[in-house]
Design a protein around this motif. Structure first.
Motif: not given
Length: 210
Positions: A2-17
Motif C-alpha cells: 500500500q502506498e502512503h500519502k505523506y504530508v508536507t508542511y512547507g519550507n523550514t523556518c530559518s531566518c525568515g518564514c
C-alpha cells in the motif's frame, strides 16, 4: 504494498518564514480543560458552549478545542472559556498552545475580516480569582531566541506576577485578569518581533497543593 500519502508542511523556518502574508496574520490557540470533578463533562462542555465564537474559527475534537483568527478575538475567546470553566469548589487546569507565523499554516479556517470589538470581554471583565501558571516561549527560526525569552520574563517581573523560574518554564501567580493581560502582552511582543513562535501556557486554579 500500500502506498502512503505523506504530508508536507512547507519550507523550514530559518531566518525568515515562507508563510503567506495572510496566514502570518492568523493567531491560533489549541487548549484542553481538565476539571477534577465527577461532573467534568458538563463543566467543560458548558464552559465551551458559553463562549461567543462569532469572530473566531473554532473546532472541538475528542481531545481539545482550537480557536483561530485575529489575536485579540482568539485571546478573548480563550479567556472567556477559562473563566466560564471556573468553579470555586473545583480544581481545574487549562493547557494552551498559542502559535503564529508557522510556515506550514494555511489561510483557511480563520476569520480575519473582523472589527476589534470583543464579544466576550464585557461579560467577564469584572470576574476575579487567583491563578497559578507556568509559561514557556519558543521563538523559532531566530538565533537570539534567549533574548526574546528574557524580555517577556523580565516584563512579568516588572508586573509583580513572576514567582520563579524552574526547569523548562517560568512560574506566575496573579489574578486571572492580570494573567490574560500578560498573555496579550506576550502575543503582541512576539507578533511584532518574531516571525514564528509558539507560546505554551498552563493555568491552574484551586489546586490542593500548597
Amino acid at each position: 504494498m500500500q502506498e502512503h500519502k505523506y504530508v508536507t508542511y512547507g519550507n523550514t523556518c530559518s531566518c525568515g518564514c515562507d508563510a503567506s502574508e495572510t496566514s502570518r496574520q492568523i493567531t491560533g490557540c489549541r487548549f484542553s480543560i481538565s476539571e477534577m470533578s465527577d461532573d467534568y463533562i458538563s463543566l467543560i462542555l458548558g464552559a465551551i458552549s458559553k463562549v461567543d465564537t462569532s469572530k473566531v474559527w473554532s473546532k472541538t475534537d475528542k481531545i481539545s478545542t482550537v480557536y483561530r483568527g485575529k489575536q485579540n478575538h482568539v485571546e478573548d475567546a480563550v479567556k472567556a472559556c477559562f473563566i466560564n470553566a471556573y468553579n470555586e469548589n473545583v480544581h481545574a487546569t487549562m493547557e494552551c498552545t498559542f502559535s503564529k507565523g508557522c510556515p506550514g499554516d494555511v489561510e483557511s479556517d480563520s476569520f480575519l475580516a473582523e472589527d476589534d470589538v470583543l464579544m466576550n470581554e464585557p461579560k467577564i471583565k469584572d470576574k476575579h480569582f487567583p491563578v497559578v501558571s507556568k509559561i514557556s516561549l519558543y521563538p523559532l527560526g531566530v538565533s537570539d531566541y534567549m533574548t526574546h525569552i528574557a524580555t517577556i520574563v523580565n516584563h512579568a517581573i516588572d508586573l509583580g506576577i513572576y514567582s520563579g523560574s524552574t526547569h523548562y518554564c517560568t512560574m506566575l501567580e496573579c489574578d486571572v485578569q492580570d494573567l490574560f493581560s500578560y498573555i496579550n502582552y506576550v502575543n503582541d511582543y512576539c507578533g511584532k518581533n518574531i516571525k514564528h513562535y509558539v507560546f505554551e501556557v498552563t493555568l491552574s486554579v484551586n489546586s490542593p497543593t500548597k
